[in-house]
Design a protein around this motif. Structure first.
Motif, PDB file in Angstrom:
ATOM      1  N   ALA A  22       6.345   7.167   3.736  1.00  0.00           N
ATOM      2  CA  ALA A  22       5.666   6.362   4.748  1.00  0.00           C
ATOM      3  C   ALA A  22       4.349   5.890   4.158  1.00  0.00           C
ATOM      4  O   ALA A  22       3.804   6.530   3.236  1.00  0.00           O
ATOM      5  CB  ALA A  22       5.447   7.166   6.024  1.00  0.00           C
ATOM      6  N   PHE A  23       3.825   4.770   4.690  1.00  0.00           N
ATOM      7  CA  PHE A  23       2.728   4.088   3.999  1.00  0.00           C
ATOM      8  C   PHE A  23       1.630   3.656   4.961  1.00  0.00           C
ATOM      9  O   PHE A  23       1.852   3.463   6.162  1.00  0.00           O
ATOM     10  CB  PHE A  23       3.254   2.821   3.288  1.00  0.00           C
ATOM     11  N   GLN A  24       0.422   3.474   4.359  1.00  0.00           N
ATOM     12  CA  GLN A  24      -0.635   2.651   4.924  1.00  0.00           C
ATOM     13  C   GLN A  24      -0.738   1.414   4.042  1.00  0.00           C
ATOM     14  O   GLN A  24      -0.687   1.529   2.813  1.00  0.00           O
ATOM     15  CB  GLN A  24      -1.976   3.397   4.956  1.00  0.00           C
ATOM     16  N   LEU A  25      -0.860   0.221   4.646  1.00  0.00           N
ATOM     17  CA  LEU A  25      -0.845  -1.033   3.901  1.00  0.00           C
ATOM     18  C   LEU A  25      -2.137  -1.800   4.141  1.00  0.00           C
ATOM     19  O   LEU A  25      -2.737  -1.723   5.225  1.00  0.00           O
ATOM     20  CB  LEU A  25       0.340  -1.903   4.327  1.00  0.00           C
ATOM     21  N   ASP A  26      -2.549  -2.595   3.115  1.00  0.00           N
ATOM     22  CA  ASP A  26      -3.665  -3.495   3.324  1.00  0.00           C
ATOM     23  C   ASP A  26      -3.157  -4.813   3.920  1.00  0.00           C
ATOM     24  O   ASP A  26      -1.966  -4.951   4.229  1.00  0.00           O
ATOM     25  CB  ASP A  26      -4.452  -3.729   2.025  1.00  0.00           C
ATOM     26  N   VAL A  27      -4.026  -5.813   4.079  1.00  0.00           N
ATOM     27  CA  VAL A  27      -3.645  -7.064   4.741  1.00  0.00           C
ATOM     28  C   VAL A  27      -2.605  -7.825   3.944  1.00  0.00           C
ATOM     29  O   VAL A  27      -1.901  -8.681   4.495  1.00  0.00           O
ATOM     30  CB  VAL A  27      -4.888  -7.946   4.980  1.00  0.00           C
ATOM     31  N   ASP A  28      -2.485  -7.565   2.638  1.00  0.00           N
ATOM     32  CA  ASP A  28      -1.495  -8.238   1.811  1.00  0.00           C
ATOM     33  C   ASP A  28      -0.168  -7.500   1.762  1.00  0.00           C
ATOM     34  O   ASP A  28       0.764  -7.931   1.084  1.00  0.00           O
ATOM     35  CB  ASP A  28      -2.029  -8.413   0.383  1.00  0.00           C
ATOM     36  N   GLY A  29      -0.087  -6.376   2.473  1.00  0.00           N
ATOM     37  CA  GLY A  29       1.132  -5.598   2.450  1.00  0.00           C
ATOM     38  C   GLY A  29       1.246  -4.652   1.270  1.00  0.00           C
ATOM     39  O   GLY A  29       2.311  -4.104   1.014  1.00  0.00           O
ATOM     40  N   THR A  30       0.153  -4.428   0.558  1.00  0.00           N
ATOM     41  CA  THR A  30       0.164  -3.514  -0.580  1.00  0.00           C
ATOM     42  C   THR A  30      -0.139  -2.109  -0.101  1.00  0.00           C
ATOM     43  O   THR A  30      -1.081  -1.894   0.682  1.00  0.00           O
ATOM     44  CB  THR A  30      -0.885  -3.940  -1.618  1.00  0.00           C
TER      45      THR A  30
ATOM     46  N   GLU B 214      12.603  -5.399   4.676  1.00  0.00           N
ATOM     47  CA  GLU B 214      12.839  -5.874   3.320  1.00  0.00           C
ATOM     48  C   GLU B 214      12.504  -7.346   3.135  1.00  0.00           C
ATOM     49  O   GLU B 214      12.277  -7.800   2.020  1.00  0.00           O
ATOM     50  CB  GLU B 214      14.292  -5.613   2.917  1.00  0.00           C
ATOM     51  N   GLU B 215      12.492  -8.109   4.216  1.00  0.00           N
ATOM     52  CA  GLU B 215      12.161  -9.525   4.086  1.00  0.00           C
ATOM     53  C   GLU B 215      10.691  -9.716   3.756  1.00  0.00           C
ATOM     54  O   GLU B 215      10.311 -10.690   3.112  1.00  0.00           O
ATOM     55  CB  GLU B 215      12.512 -10.260   5.384  1.00  0.00           C
ATOM     56  N   ASN B 216       9.824  -8.819   4.225  1.00  0.00           N
ATOM     57  CA  ASN B 216       8.387  -9.000   4.046  1.00  0.00           C
ATOM     58  C   ASN B 216       7.735  -7.874   3.247  1.00  0.00           C
ATOM     59  O   ASN B 216       6.870  -8.134   2.412  1.00  0.00           O
ATOM     60  CB  ASN B 216       7.709  -9.101   5.426  1.00  0.00           C
ATOM     61  N   VAL B 217       8.116  -6.622   3.540  1.00  0.00           N
ATOM     62  CA  VAL B 217       7.518  -5.475   2.842  1.00  0.00           C
ATOM     63  C   VAL B 217       8.648  -4.588   2.350  1.00  0.00           C
ATOM     64  O   VAL B 217       9.006  -3.604   2.986  1.00  0.00           O
ATOM     65  CB  VAL B 217       6.572  -4.687   3.781  1.00  0.00           C
ATOM     66  N   PRO B 218       9.248  -4.929   1.218  1.00  0.00           N
ATOM     67  CA  PRO B 218      10.416  -4.179   0.749  1.00  0.00           C
ATOM     68  C   PRO B 218      10.043  -2.862   0.091  1.00  0.00           C
ATOM     69  O   PRO B 218      10.151  -2.684  -1.118  1.00  0.00           O
ATOM     70  CB  PRO B 218      11.054  -5.148  -0.245  1.00  0.00           C
ATOM     71  N   LEU B 219       9.583  -1.904   0.896  1.00  0.00           N
ATOM     72  CA  LEU B 219       9.162  -0.599   0.383  1.00  0.00           C
ATOM     73  C   LEU B 219      10.232   0.448   0.674  1.00  0.00           C
ATOM     74  O   LEU B 219      10.962   0.344   1.665  1.00  0.00           O
ATOM     75  CB  LEU B 219       7.839  -0.182   1.028  1.00  0.00           C
TER      76      LEU B 219
ATOM     77  N   SER C 281      -2.663   7.056  10.461  1.00  0.00           N
ATOM     78  CA  SER C 281      -1.221   6.991  10.692  1.00  0.00           C
ATOM     79  C   SER C 281      -0.537   6.372   9.482  1.00  0.00           C
ATOM     80  O   SER C 281      -1.131   5.557   8.760  1.00  0.00           O
ATOM     81  CB  SER C 281      -0.894   6.184  11.954  1.00  0.00           C
ATOM     82  N   TRP C 282       0.700   6.755   9.253  1.00  0.00           N
ATOM     83  CA  TRP C 282       1.537   6.234   8.179  1.00  0.00           C
ATOM     84  C   TRP C 282       2.881   5.820   8.810  1.00  0.00           C
ATOM     85  O   TRP C 282       3.337   6.443   9.771  1.00  0.00           O
ATOM     86  CB  TRP C 282       1.788   7.292   7.103  1.00  0.00           C
ATOM     87  N   ALA C 283       3.488   4.783   8.273  1.00  0.00           N
ATOM     88  CA  ALA C 283       4.727   4.285   8.881  1.00  0.00           C
ATOM     89  C   ALA C 283       5.714   3.853   7.814  1.00  0.00           C
ATOM     90  O   ALA C 283       5.340   3.423   6.714  1.00  0.00           O
ATOM     91  CB  ALA C 283       4.446   3.108   9.822  1.00  0.00           C
TER      92      ALA C 283
END
Length: 834
Positions: free
Chosen positions: A802-810, A774-779, A767-769
């Motif tokens: 839309a994205f898949q993120l690792d635990v650091d939000g990257t 913007e406060e935490n993951v400004p993508l 899944s991608w979302a």
């Protein structure tokens, strides 16, 4: 008007009102709807009542909003007195009247015979026994003593005394002392053997024992003395210890200037000298203390209101002329003492003005703003010796009087009439032949810049405000209002403020183009960045893949254009390039949330997009289409109708058939590469829902369907949820929600534009979302561009990432989203487009 008048020569200042009570008031309004009962059905709710207590009347129609009390009248008979009448009143509980004092034995009460009439018919006579007011020996004398204390306190404050007022003719007084002279003339005049002081002491035998007892009972019942005592104590409590002085001083010991007023009258234009914040503060506190007695509607006390009710009680029955006249003199004296402060000192604010030296800040600004030069305009209400007393009477008895009746009272020389009747003879010196002393409303402009007298606050708390230093410091990005106010506690609770718009401009990092298509992997592309609303313009450039070719590394001092060598491997696409502001000053000291701009680099191919992607017209109408071409230099297209009916020219102008349904598919094909084309759908008189999906990048899915719908919920704003039927029972699937993003109101019918949305794409395993956090993951997420929104339909396009993120939000995986919709509002049940 054929009843004897002898009993009323000495009545209170509202002499005309008493005559109206006794002889009836003409009605200038329509009669109420009397369905459901007649005056013959009227009955008293009680058989006994304390004098001046409420007596309900049943059996009459419910009072109408527009009905006047004089539509029904109370007719009173008793042995030994003339028949008299007065209007029936009504309130939320229904019809009623105040039980009159007994006209023959007011101190003892007694039996009365009551009828309710309407001018043509009457109810049967009914018995009512009125009880006496409680005894209060000495209440009248005690009240007069307290009035003397009250007047002396005001006189000392104004720089004089009762003795000096007695010794000085009215024409030689400073104009502002005339209200106090009015009070002294009724309270204690050496030339008047029937002033209130003499009457309270039993001088001259003017009052018999029954009159004195009645005055004691009435003034004991209404507790006017306790209200005066409250005002004496409150006035004495005003702090005057500051070094600037003890309060205002008088201006104008000689003749005062007369200013033109309405209706050809003139008022005295003279005022207290108030030029400092300290003087204004003390004056407004004192006027507030006085106003609680002068304002009949105030919560703290109702001096004039209580006095007016006392007079009304005495005047509601004939034969009580002497006590009623004395009550009028009491009210006149109190009004003079109270009005000198309540009406002539500033009692309300007109406006506040101030200077703010800076209203707009960059988000990392280290500057502060200062507010200064805070000025207020304060005003007095003015004061009229006649109208102040008459106004109280008419407001108390408004239900009894027509507009014409009220005007008669307000235009009369009522205070002078008391003097002519034999009470307060010394007042003639003050009023001369006019019956009127009127002071003009006045205004004062005063600097209250000191933090002692003014304060400030940021309404949305995006600024910190230091009241002591009067400095305003930016705290977070956004718009705000700086509210500069007078310290209400310093001005008797009066409030005034001015809102000054303030804004902390959010740092903007703009990366262009935001979407880059690479035709040849391994080639160089240019990425341009600009930074706005920042004092420090340092930027950090981060590319998930590729290398910068200008030798500057990751950081630059400002925005610029930089070359990036793209990766050769197709698996590296798409990837993000982020550029972040590194400033850490002012409101940006924490660096959160990050201020970042993005570009998405995609492995490109030529594309053609036809806009609008959907159109709905009537038979015989035309529709203009345009083609947007990316990825090639030559953007020439060839237009064609590949399905359905109608024609299109090479400028993209489509014309439908003149009759019948002419659905069509429009295509724009690259002239240089005929395998690259874009399409749009058009319905003439048969518009249906549709959805076309293009997912690219780490997941690929192209699909279309005939169903797209949305529901609408309302919380704090409109919240839209979208539903798609694309012929797939399980996976892949998409979902989207709109609402509560970026502080921008959700769209309503008639709106067009761009809105941030939450978007999800799901396959059987992944899944991608896109969530716009913007406060935490400004993508850079998904945008919904709405081109048409009605009560029942929406046409638009979802575009973005839309994205898949690792635990650091990257981001570890990216997909591109391009979804065209023509959707219908769905309220439940069957799909709305079937």
């Amino acid at each position: 008007m054929n009843r004897p008048l002898r009993a009323f020569l000495l009545l209170l200042s509202a002499l005309p009102f008493v005559l109206l009570l006794l002889h009836g008031c003409g009605s200038d309004s329509a009669s109420p709807d009397r369905t459901g009962g007649t005056v013959r059905d009227a009955t008293l709710a009680v058989g006994t009542a304390v004098s001046l207590g409420r007596v309900g009347v049943a059996g009459l129609p419910a009072p109408q909003e527009e009905a006047k009390a004089q539509d029904f009248r109370v007719i009173i008979e008793t042995e030994g007195a003339e028949t008299f009448s007065f209007p029936l009143d009504h309130d939320a509980e229904g019809w009623f009247f105040p039980a009159p004092l007994h006209p023959v034995t007011p101190n003892d009460g007694g039996a009365l015979l009551v009828r309710i009439g309407d001018g043509t018919d009457e109810s049967a006579p009914q018995d009512l026994t009125v009880g006496a007011l409680p005894p209060a020996p000495g209440a009248f004398a005690s009240l007069v003593a307290t009035m003397r204390e009250h007047l002396e306190q005001r006189a000392v404050w104004a720089g004089t005394s009762i003795a000096e007022l007695q010794a000085t003719p009215a024409g030689e007084l400073a104009p502002l002392l005339l209200p106090l002279k009015v009070a002294q003339a009724y309270l204690d005049d050496p030339g008047d053997p029937r002033d209130l002081t003499d009457l309270a002491g039993g001088a001259d035998g003017f009052l018999d024992d029954q009159d004195t007892e009645l005055l004691d009972r009435v003034f004991g019942w209404f507790a006017l003395e306790s209200l005066l005592r409250l005002e004496i104590d409150g006035f004495a409590a005003v702090d005057t210890t500051e070094d600037e002085g003890t309060g205002p001083t008088l201006l104008g010991a000689g003749p005062a200037e007369a200013a033109g007023a309405t209706a050809g009258k003139a008022c005295i234009s003279v005022r207290w000298e108030i030029s400092t914040a300290y003087q204004l503060s003390k004056a407004m506190i004192r006027s507030a203390v006085a106003q609680f007695g002068a304002d009949p509607a105030s919560d703290a006390g109702q001096i004039l209101s209580k006095g007016g009710l006392a007079m009304a009680g005495l005047g509601i029955a004939p034969g009580l002329g002497v006590p009623a006249g004395i009550a009028g003199a009491v009210l006149a004296s109190v009004q003079g003492s109270v009005g000198a402060v309540a009406g002539l000192l500033p009692s309300y604010f007109v406006r506040l003005e101030c200077a703010v030296d800076k209203q707009e800040f960059n988000e990392d600004s280290r500057e502060v703003a200062t507010y200064s030069d805070v000025w207020v305009r304060a005003a007095s209400t003015g004061w009229s010796a006649d109208q102040a007393v008459s106004g109280v009477v008419t407001s108390l008895l408004g239900a009894y009087l027509s507009a014409t009746d009220k005007a008669k009272i307000l235009d009369s020389g009522t205070l002078r009439d008391i003097g002519v009747a034999g009470l307060g003879l010394g007042a003639a010196e003050v009023f001369e032949d006019t019956g009127l002393i009127e002071f003009c409303p006045e205004e004062w402009n005063v600097d209250i810049s000191s933090p002692v007298y003014c304060t400030a606050a940021a309404i949305s708390r995006r600024f910190d405000v230091n009241v002591e230093t009067q400095k305003v410091t930016p705290k977070e990005a956004g718009q705000d209002q700086l509210r500069v106010s007078a310290q209400s506690a310093k001005f008797g609770g009066r409030q005034v403020h001015k809102d000054v718009p303030m804004e902390v401009l959010r740092i903007q990092v703009d990366v262009t183009p935001p979407d880059i298509y690479v035709m040849d992997p391994g080639s160089d592309i240019d990425i341009t960045t600009a930074i706005r609303h920042a004092d420090l313009t340092t930027l950090r450039w981060t590319a998930a893949h590729g290398t910068w070719q200008d030798g500057l590394g990751t950081d630059t001092n400002d925005g610029r254009t930089r070359p990036l060598r793209t990766p050769e491997a197709a698996s590296a696409y798409p990837f993000l390039v982020s550029v972040e502001s590194l400033t850490r000053y002012g409101a940006r000291a924490s660096g959160l949330p990050p201020r970042v701009g993005f570009a998405t680099v995609r492995l490109g191919r030529p594309t053609v997009r036809v806009e609008p992607p959907y159109a709905c017209i009537q038979p015989g109408e035309t529709q203009q289409f345009t083609a947007k071409v990316t990825g090639v230099q030559d953007s020439t297209v060839v237009w064609d109708v590949i399905e359905g009916y109608g024609t299109i020219d090479q400028n993209g102008l489509y014309r439908s058939l003149s009759e019948g349904t002419s659905n069509a598919v429009i295509e724009a094909r690259l002239a240089a590469i005929d395998t690259v084309a874009g399409q749009a759908e058009l319905d003439a008189a048969a518009c249906n829902c549709a959805v076309t999906i293009a997912i690219t990048g780490d997941a690929v899915w192209n699909s279309s369907g005939s169903q797209a719908a949305y529901t609408v919920s309302y919380f704090d704003d409109y919240f839209y949820q979208f539903w798609f039927d694309i012929g797939s029972d399980d996976f892949p699937a998409i979902t989207a929600n709109l609402g509560f993003h970026d502080d921008k109101p959700s769209p309503v019918p008639g709106d067009t534009g761009e809105w941030k949305v939450s978007f999800g794409f799901v396959t059987a395993n992944e899944s991608w979302a896109s969530v716009w956090d913007e406060e935490n993951v400004p993508l850079p997420g998904v945008i919904l561009t709405i081109t048409e929104l009605t009560e029942t339909t929406m046409i638009g396009r979802f575009t973005g990432n839309a994205f898949q993120l690792d635990v650091d939000g990257t981001p570890t995986s990216i997909i591109g989203v391009d979804v065209d919709i023509r959707a219908a509002y769905w309220g439940g049940g069957a799909w709305p487009c079937e």
